[in-house]
Write a protein that holds these residues in place. Structure first.
Motif, mmCIF file in Angstrom:
data_model
loop_
_atom_site.group_PDB
_atom_site.id
_atom_site.type_symbol
_atom_site.label_atom_id
_atom_site.label_comp_id
_atom_site.label_asym_id
_atom_site.label_seq_id
_atom_site.Cartn_x
_atom_site.Cartn_y
_atom_site.Cartn_z
ATOM 1 N N UNK A 43 -16.323 -9.709 -7.672
ATOM 2 C CA UNK A 43 -15.200 -9.621 -7.063
ATOM 3 C C UNK A 43 -14.145 -9.306 -7.875
ATOM 4 N N UNK A 44 -12.963 -9.115 -7.554
ATOM 5 C CA UNK A 44 -11.846 -8.871 -8.192
ATOM 6 C C UNK A 44 -10.823 -10.099 -8.101
ATOM 7 N N UNK A 63 -5.322 -7.640 -9.550
ATOM 8 C CA UNK A 63 -4.805 -6.712 -8.518
ATOM 9 C C UNK A 63 -3.420 -6.673 -8.443
ATOM 10 N N UNK A 121 12.319 -12.265 6.471
ATOM 11 C CA UNK A 121 12.460 -10.783 6.393
ATOM 12 C C UNK A 121 13.482 -10.514 7.456
ATOM 13 N N UNK A 153 7.316 -14.818 8.352
ATOM 14 C CA UNK A 153 5.856 -14.794 8.450
ATOM 15 C C UNK A 153 5.190 -15.769 7.179
ATOM 16 N N UNK A 208 -1.696 -8.003 -0.408
ATOM 17 C CA UNK A 208 -2.325 -6.892 0.152
ATOM 18 C C UNK A 208 -1.455 -6.150 1.323
ATOM 19 N N UNK A 245 5.049 -0.553 -4.001
ATOM 20 C CA UNK A 245 5.028 0.816 -4.129
ATOM 21 C C UNK A 245 6.056 1.666 -3.717
ATOM 22 N N UNK A 246 6.523 1.121 -2.488
ATOM 23 C CA UNK A 246 7.561 1.913 -1.890
ATOM 24 C C UNK A 246 8.642 2.067 -2.787
ATOM 25 N N UNK A 295 7.836 4.769 -5.358
ATOM 26 C CA UNK A 295 7.843 5.935 -4.967
ATOM 27 C C UNK A 295 9.135 6.645 -4.538
ATOM 28 N N UNK A 304 -11.359 -11.557 -4.740
ATOM 29 C CA UNK A 304 -11.323 -10.824 -3.528
ATOM 30 C C UNK A 304 -12.351 -9.509 -3.862
ATOM 31 N N UNK A 330 -11.993 -5.442 0.740
ATOM 32 C CA UNK A 330 -10.613 -6.240 1.242
ATOM 33 C C UNK A 330 -9.618 -5.371 0.535
ATOM 34 N N UNK A 331 -9.918 -5.026 -0.588
ATOM 35 C CA UNK A 331 -8.577 -4.047 -1.421
ATOM 36 C C UNK A 331 -8.448 -2.684 -1.000
ATOM 37 N N UNK A 339 -6.691 -2.179 3.900
ATOM 38 C CA UNK A 339 -5.325 -1.806 3.340
ATOM 39 C C UNK A 339 -4.996 -0.524 4.028
ATOM 40 N N UNK A 390 -4.611 -0.148 7.809
ATOM 41 C CA UNK A 390 -3.242 -0.775 8.381
ATOM 42 C C UNK A 390 -2.051 0.309 8.069
ATOM 43 N N UNK A 439 -0.443 5.099 -1.594
ATOM 44 C CA UNK A 439 0.929 4.550 -0.936
ATOM 45 C C UNK A 439 2.136 5.486 -1.361
ATOM 46 N N UNK A 443 4.703 6.386 1.782
ATOM 47 C CA UNK A 443 6.324 6.168 1.462
ATOM 48 C C UNK A 443 6.847 7.447 1.549
ATOM 49 N N UNK A 480 7.555 8.410 5.006
ATOM 50 C CA UNK A 480 8.796 7.723 5.514
ATOM 51 C C UNK A 480 10.087 8.086 4.931
ATOM 52 N N UNK A 490 12.493 -0.479 7.330
ATOM 53 C CA UNK A 490 11.501 -1.152 6.635
ATOM 54 C C UNK A 490 10.290 -1.763 7.339
ATOM 55 N N UNK A 491 10.739 -2.090 8.489
ATOM 56 C CA UNK A 491 9.596 -2.854 9.072
ATOM 57 C C UNK A 491 8.704 -1.959 9.855
ATOM 58 N N UNK A 497 7.766 0.660 8.186
ATOM 59 C CA UNK A 497 6.908 1.059 6.888
ATOM 60 C C UNK A 497 5.846 -0.181 6.562
ATOM 61 N N UNK A 498 6.316 -1.393 6.605
ATOM 62 C CA UNK A 498 5.496 -2.453 6.429
ATOM 63 C C UNK A 498 4.692 -2.776 7.413
ATOM 64 N N UNK A 531 3.104 -8.026 11.372
ATOM 65 C CA UNK A 531 2.260 -9.201 10.986
ATOM 66 C C UNK A 531 1.951 -10.349 12.057
#
Lengths: 169, 169
Positions: A2-3, A8, A120, A125, A134, A142-143, A146, B3, B7-8, B12, B15, B142, B146, B149, B161-162, B164-165, B168
């Motif tokens: 795994x990574x 990451x 936030x 959170x 992640x 990245x937001x 970009x 990881x 999972x990566x 992701x 979501x 991403x 983005x 958005x 921003x919420x 976009x994110x 949780x």
């Protein structure tokens, strides 16, 4: 195999910070060629209540270094948002890369389970380290990379997808 | 414990695809409230030679499902870029999530070392699976989330921003 959390995060951030420096080169070349004041690009934004180019770059810096600070448990250096021109934005990028280069893979060992709490706005959170990376840190990072690119495209700067993705050797 | 490749990638992607569906809700509410034709948003872009909103969403779909296809070695389903309205964009997002939900963690075992070759215009790159995911697939994915958005923000849609994110829990 795994990574690792290091793989990451740190090299992903450094790669994109170098991309960002390349985007600034293209923006400067564009401004020189089209005789546009560089300040117009420095202050350009996609919506009145979004951060301008300079603010996007400050957030790329913060989202990367603070993610590592939170994951290692050793706070990252604080860089005040005082950049006034392209040269200072470049310096901010360079300082961020220099900090990230001091981080060793072993500094992030077991960080996947470290508890990370983020405020936030009025929200708060708590994540495991890996969920924080992640679900919050990487998307947020990245937001801003970009959006920097999108601002330049929106202003007619001749950058293309390869400038965003970077080179592969 | 390091990881997993699963999972990566898969959660992701799922979501952010759900985030994208939420952004479409906000865009539709905005169009209804401001009496803006929905097609104006469907076709909105940040630069004449950038993809419009619809194209950004098609690329979010492709960059996620094709990444998984390449990493598992079992090609992802092909979805033609024929969406003509918001309902069809939603369907594209839902089909992409449905495909990703069929992928099991075991399907991505050892994918970190799988050789992945990407053609990019005239360029061709060969990566290990993990380098492909971290240096190409995730940044590219991403990028398109983005930019979707950013297009909405640029058109005055009240997203923050919420949105976009994502949430949780």
């Amino acid at each position: 195999m795994p990574v690792s959390m290091y793989k990451i995060s740190v090299p992903v951030f450094i790669r994109a910070l170098n991309v960002l420096a390349g985007l600034l080169d293209k923006a400067e070349a564009h401004a020189a060629e089209k005789k546009v004041p560089l300040d117009d690009l420095f202050n350009a934004r996609l919506a009145p209540d979004m951060l301008p180019l300079s603010g996007q770059i400050q957030r790329v810096s913060d989202t990367s270094k603070n993610a590592i600070g939170r994951l290692t448990g050793v706070p990252a250096p604080s860089f005040p948002d005082e950049e006034k021109n392209f040269a200072e934005l470049r310096e901010r990028i360079a300082k961020t890369i220099a900090y990230l280069e001091t981080v060793k893979p072993s500094d992030l060992e077991k960080s996947e389970d470290r508890e990370v709490t983020i405020s936030f706005g009025k929200l708060k959170f708590t994540f495991t380290g890996v969920d924080y990376l992640l679900k919050f840190a990487l998307p947020n990072f990245f937001f801003h990379v970009t959006t920097t690119y999108d601002i330049l495209r929106n202003r007619g700067v001749a950058v293309g997808k390869v400038d965003y993705l970077g080179t592969y050797n």
